[in-house]
Scaffold this active site. Structure first.
Site, short mmCIF file in Angstrom:
data_model
loop_
_atom_site.label_atom_id
_atom_site.label_comp_id
_atom_site.label_asym_id
_atom_site.label_seq_id
_atom_site.Cartn_x
_atom_site.Cartn_y
_atom_site.Cartn_z
CB CYS A 49 81.19 44.94 36.05
SG CYS A 49 81.21 43.24 35.54
CG HIS A 103 79.15 40.38 37.20
ND1 HIS A 103 79.17 41.70 37.58
CD2 HIS A 103 78.95 39.66 38.33
CE1 HIS A 103 78.99 41.78 38.88
NE2 HIS A 103 78.84 40.57 39.37
#
Length: 216
Positions: A49, A103
């Site tokens: 991610c 993130h």
């Protein structure tokens, strides 16, 4: 006149969309693809991610921008070395807004977001209403805006097929899913994919809500 920018990111979606040939109904995203650009020869700079997200918003490889691992494992984007897109836009006259999930840094303000909007969760059906309320109130300002909408979908919430289930997800028929060659075609995988497609369908409906709100 600078255009307003709405930047929508999902979590672990890959190319599981109708416009990429996957048999999951995503009419609203497909409509965006039809009127825009589809990347047919695309690659991720990272297999997880945070590094791939950091590359998207900086244009730099993970080993250049410093994001070589997950944020919650201690990695963070080096905003001084590779300036992220929200910061660049903020310096050039844009209002910058974050709705939902990012993130790339422990502090979203370090990325250049001047406004961070909190909702009940980072699920798409909680993020989009917050964005729509803001758009109705402030979306006609003369100053251009960059609005990032980060969805926690379609990240699974565990290792069992049931962990793709959530109120609001409507799984498809297991016979309708595409089992890709790297997966075994067994009932458990089909159940998992059916629930995965259900999460994608909800994301698509929420993208439809966004586009209708923008049209209004």
């Amino acid at each position: 006149m600078h255009p307003n920018i709405i930047f929508i990111t999902c979590h672990d979606l890959g190319d599981y969309l109708g416009c990429y040939g996957t048999p999951v109904p995503t009419p609203y995203i497909d409509a965006l693809a039809e009127s825009g650009v589809v990347m047919e020869n695309h690659f991720s700079t990272g297999t997880i991610c945070s590094p791939s997200r950091a590359s998207i918003i900086t244009g730099c490889y993970p080993h250049t921008n410093g994001m070589m691992g997950l944020l919650h494992r201690g990695w963070s984007l080096d905003v001084d070395k590779c300036k992220p897109l929200p910061a660049i836009l903020s310096e050039n006259g844009y209002e910058t807004h974050l709705f939902g999930f990012q993130h790339e840094h422990w502090d979203p303000y370090k990325l250049g977001y001047k406004n961070v909007h909190k909702g009940k969760s980072n699920h798409c059906d909680d993020v989009v209403p917050v964005f729509m309320d803001w758009l109705e109130e402030s979306g006609n300002n003369e100053k251009p805006f960059f609005a990032a909408l980060g969805f926690s979908e379609v990240h699974r919430m565990g290792i069992n097929p049931s962990h793709f289930k959530r109120e609001g997800y409507e799984p498809v028929n297991q016979d309708e899913v595409e089992v890709r060659p790297f997966l075994p075609d067994i009932p458990e995988i089909r159940e998992d994919l059916a629930n995965f497609y259900g999460a994608i369908k909800l994301v698509d409906r929420m993208v439809g809500e966004v586009t209708r709100a923008v049209d209004r």
